[in-house]
Motif scaffolding. Structure first.
Motif, short mmCIF file in Angstrom:
data_model
loop_
_atom_site.label_atom_id
_atom_site.label_comp_id
_atom_site.label_asym_id
_atom_site.label_seq_id
_atom_site.Cartn_x
_atom_site.Cartn_y
_atom_site.Cartn_z
N ALA A 44 0.83 -1.20 0.00
CA ALA A 44 0.00 0.00 0.00
C ALA A 44 0.86 1.26 0.00
CB ALA A 44 -0.93 -0.01 1.21
N LEU A 45 1.94 1.24 0.78
CA LEU A 45 2.82 2.40 0.86
C LEU A 45 3.52 2.66 -0.46
CD1 LEU A 45 4.09 4.56 2.68
CD2 LEU A 45 5.83 2.88 3.34
N SER A 46 3.84 1.60 -1.19
CA SER A 46 4.56 1.77 -2.46
C SER A 46 3.75 2.53 -3.50
CB SER A 46 4.96 0.40 -3.02
OG SER A 46 3.81 -0.32 -3.46
N GLY A 47 2.44 2.54 -3.35
CA GLY A 47 1.60 3.26 -4.29
C GLY A 47 1.39 4.72 -3.95
N GLU A 48 1.98 5.18 -2.86
CA GLU A 48 1.83 6.57 -2.43
C GLU A 48 2.93 7.45 -3.04
OE1 GLU A 48 -0.58 7.87 -0.49
OE2 GLU A 48 -1.57 5.91 -0.32
N PRO A 49 2.67 8.76 -3.16
CA PRO A 49 3.72 9.67 -3.63
C PRO A 49 4.94 9.64 -2.72
CG PRO A 49 1.57 10.75 -3.62
CD PRO A 49 1.39 9.44 -2.91
N GLU A 50 6.07 10.04 -3.25
CA GLU A 50 7.33 9.96 -2.51
C GLU A 50 7.27 10.71 -1.18
OE1 GLU A 50 12.11 11.03 -3.05
OE2 GLU A 50 10.69 11.37 -4.69
N GLY A 51 6.65 11.88 -1.18
CA GLY A 51 6.59 12.67 0.04
C GLY A 51 5.89 11.96 1.17
N ILE A 52 4.87 11.16 0.84
CA ILE A 52 4.16 10.39 1.86
C ILE A 52 4.97 9.17 2.26
CG2 ILE A 52 2.09 9.01 2.30
CD1 ILE A 52 0.55 11.01 0.56
N ARG A 53 5.59 8.51 1.29
CA ARG A 53 6.42 7.34 1.61
C ARG A 53 7.53 7.71 2.58
NH1 ARG A 53 6.51 6.60 -4.05
NH2 ARG A 53 8.78 6.96 -4.07
N GLU A 54 8.07 8.90 2.45
CA GLU A 54 9.17 9.33 3.33
C GLU A 54 8.70 9.57 4.76
OE1 GLU A 54 10.60 12.79 1.38
OE2 GLU A 54 11.90 11.69 0.00
N ARG A 55 7.41 9.73 4.96
CA ARG A 55 6.89 10.00 6.30
C ARG A 55 6.46 8.73 7.04
NH1 ARG A 55 4.70 14.74 3.74
NH2 ARG A 55 2.63 13.81 3.44
N VAL A 56 6.62 7.58 6.42
CA VAL A 56 6.19 6.32 7.05
C VAL A 56 7.37 5.38 7.21
CG1 VAL A 56 4.69 4.31 6.88
CG2 VAL A 56 3.88 6.53 6.08
N ARG A 57 7.54 4.88 8.41
CA ARG A 57 8.55 3.85 8.71
C ARG A 57 7.85 2.62 9.25
NH1 ARG A 57 12.47 3.96 13.98
NH2 ARG A 57 13.59 1.99 13.61
N ILE A 58 8.19 1.46 8.73
CA ILE A 58 7.58 0.21 9.18
C ILE A 58 8.61 -0.61 9.93
CG2 ILE A 58 6.46 -1.94 8.46
CD1 ILE A 58 5.39 -0.46 6.01
N VAL A 59 8.27 -0.99 11.16
CA VAL A 59 9.15 -1.80 12.00
C VAL A 59 8.48 -3.16 12.19
CG1 VAL A 59 10.21 -2.05 14.27
CG2 VAL A 59 10.08 0.21 13.19
N GLU A 60 9.16 -4.23 11.84
CA GLU A 60 8.63 -5.57 12.05
C GLU A 60 8.95 -6.00 13.48
OE1 GLU A 60 9.18 -8.47 8.91
OE2 GLU A 60 9.98 -6.89 7.60
N GLY A 61 7.92 -6.16 14.29
CA GLY A 61 8.16 -6.53 15.67
C GLY A 61 6.88 -6.60 16.47
N ASP A 62 7.01 -7.00 17.70
CA ASP A 62 5.91 -7.16 18.64
C ASP A 62 5.67 -5.83 19.36
OD1 ASP A 62 4.34 -7.82 20.99
OD2 ASP A 62 4.88 -9.90 20.64
N GLY A 63 4.42 -5.44 19.48
CA GLY A 63 4.10 -4.19 20.15
C GLY A 63 4.50 -4.15 21.60
N ARG A 64 4.77 -5.31 22.19
CA ARG A 64 5.20 -5.35 23.58
C ARG A 64 6.67 -5.02 23.73
NH1 ARG A 64 2.12 -11.03 24.39
NH2 ARG A 64 2.97 -11.20 22.29
N ASP A 65 7.36 -4.84 22.60
CA ASP A 65 8.80 -4.56 22.63
C ASP A 65 9.13 -3.14 22.21
OD1 ASP A 65 9.26 -7.19 23.40
OD2 ASP A 65 9.45 -7.89 21.34
#
Length: 233
Positions: A58-79
Motif C-alpha cells: 500500500a505504501l509503495s503506491g503513495e507519492p514519494e513525500g508520503i512514503r518518506e513519512r512512514v517507517r515500518i518496523v517488524e516486531g511485537d508491540g510489547r517490545d
C-alpha cells in the motif's frame, strides 16, 4: 473511528503541527497512511508478515513525500522499549490489538511510556460489556446467554480472543499515567452486517448515524467496539 481520532487530535494539538505517531499493530496500514497523508510522521509496528507485506504494498503506491513519512518496523508491540526511547511520540495508536493479548497491562504501560507529556493514547478494543449483543441480535439465544458471564469470544476469523470492560481500562489508564480523556462507541448499529456486504448508497448518512451514536449514551455503551483516548500526564 477515524473521525473520532481526528477530533481528539484537533482538540489537543495546534493546527498544522506535524505529529510523531506510533501505530502499534498497524495491520495493512490504513490509519498510518491516512495520518501520513495529513502530514504526520508515522512509525508502524507489525509482527504479522502478511500484514507487513500488505502495508509495504500500500505504501509503495503513495507519492514519494508520503512514503518518506512512514517507517515500518517488524516486531511485537510489547517490545516498543527495545526500538524507541520514552517520550518519543505525540500520538500512539493501538487499534484492534488488545483482544489478542492475554495480559494487556504490560503492553499498555509500555505504550504510555512512549508518549511525550500531553500525548494521546488511542485504543480500540472489543467491548466486554456488550458481548451478548451480536449473538442476541442474530437470534443465537444460547450464545447470548453465555456471553453475559465471560470476556472471551470467537471472532469472525474463528480465533478465540478476549474483550475489555470500560471500567477496567479506565482504572488501568489512570494507573499508567495516561488517564481516560474521552471514549466512544464504534459499530453501534452495523456490527451484524455480513462480511463483504455492499456499501449502501446512503453511506454518508450511515456514518453520520454511527458517529452520533458513538458519542451518545446509552447507545455507545452497547457498541461492539470501544475507542478510548487517554492523555499522558
Amino acid at each position: 473511528m477515524a473521525r473520532q481520532l481526528d477530533e481528539q487530535i484537533a482538540g489537543r494539538f495546534p493546527v498544522g503541527q506535524r505529529l510523531r505517531v506510533l501505530d502499534v499493530g498497524m495491520g495493512q496500514g490504513t490509519q498510518a497512511l491516512r495520518l501520513a497523508r495529513a502530514g504526520h510522521q508515522v512509525t508502524g509496528v507489525e509482527q504479522d508478515p502478511t500484514m507487513v507485506a500488505a502495508a509495504r504494498e500500500a505504501l509503495s503506491g503513495e507519492p514519494e513525500g508520503i512514503r518518506e513519512r512512514v517507517r515500518i518496523v517488524e516486531g511485537d508491540g510489547r517490545d516498543t522499549g527495545v526500538h524507541f526511547l520514552p517520550g518519543s511520540f505525540d500520538v500512539v495508536l493501538c487499534h484492534g490489538v488488545l483482544m489478542y493479548v492475554e495480559e494487556p497491562d504490560p503492553l499498555l504501560a509500555g505504550l504510555a511510556r512512549m508518549l511525550a507529556h500531553g500525548g494521546l493514547l488511542s485504543l480500540l478494543v472489543r467491548n466486554g460489556d456488550a458481548l451478548a449483543m451480536r449473538p442476541g441480535l442474530s437470534g443465537d439465544w444460547a450464545g447470548a446467554l453465555d456471553a453475559f458471564d465471560t470476556l472471551s469470544y470467537t471472532n469472525r476469523l474463528g480465533l478465540d480472543v478476549r474483550a475489555d470492560r470500560l471500567r477496567t481500562l479506565t482504572s488501568t489508564l489512570a494507573g499508567i499515567a495516561a488517564p481516560l480523556h474521552a471514549w466512544y462507541g464504534v459499530r453501534v448499529f452495523t456490527d451484524t452486517a455480513a462480511d463483504g456486504a455492499e456499501i449502501p448508497a446512503d453511506v454518508e448518512t450511515l456514518l453520520a448515524v454511527e458517529e452520533r451514536a458513538g458519542r451518545t449514551d446509552p447507545y455507545r455503551g452497547v457498541a461492539a467496539l470501544l475507542h478510548l483516548c487517554g492523555v499522558r500526564d
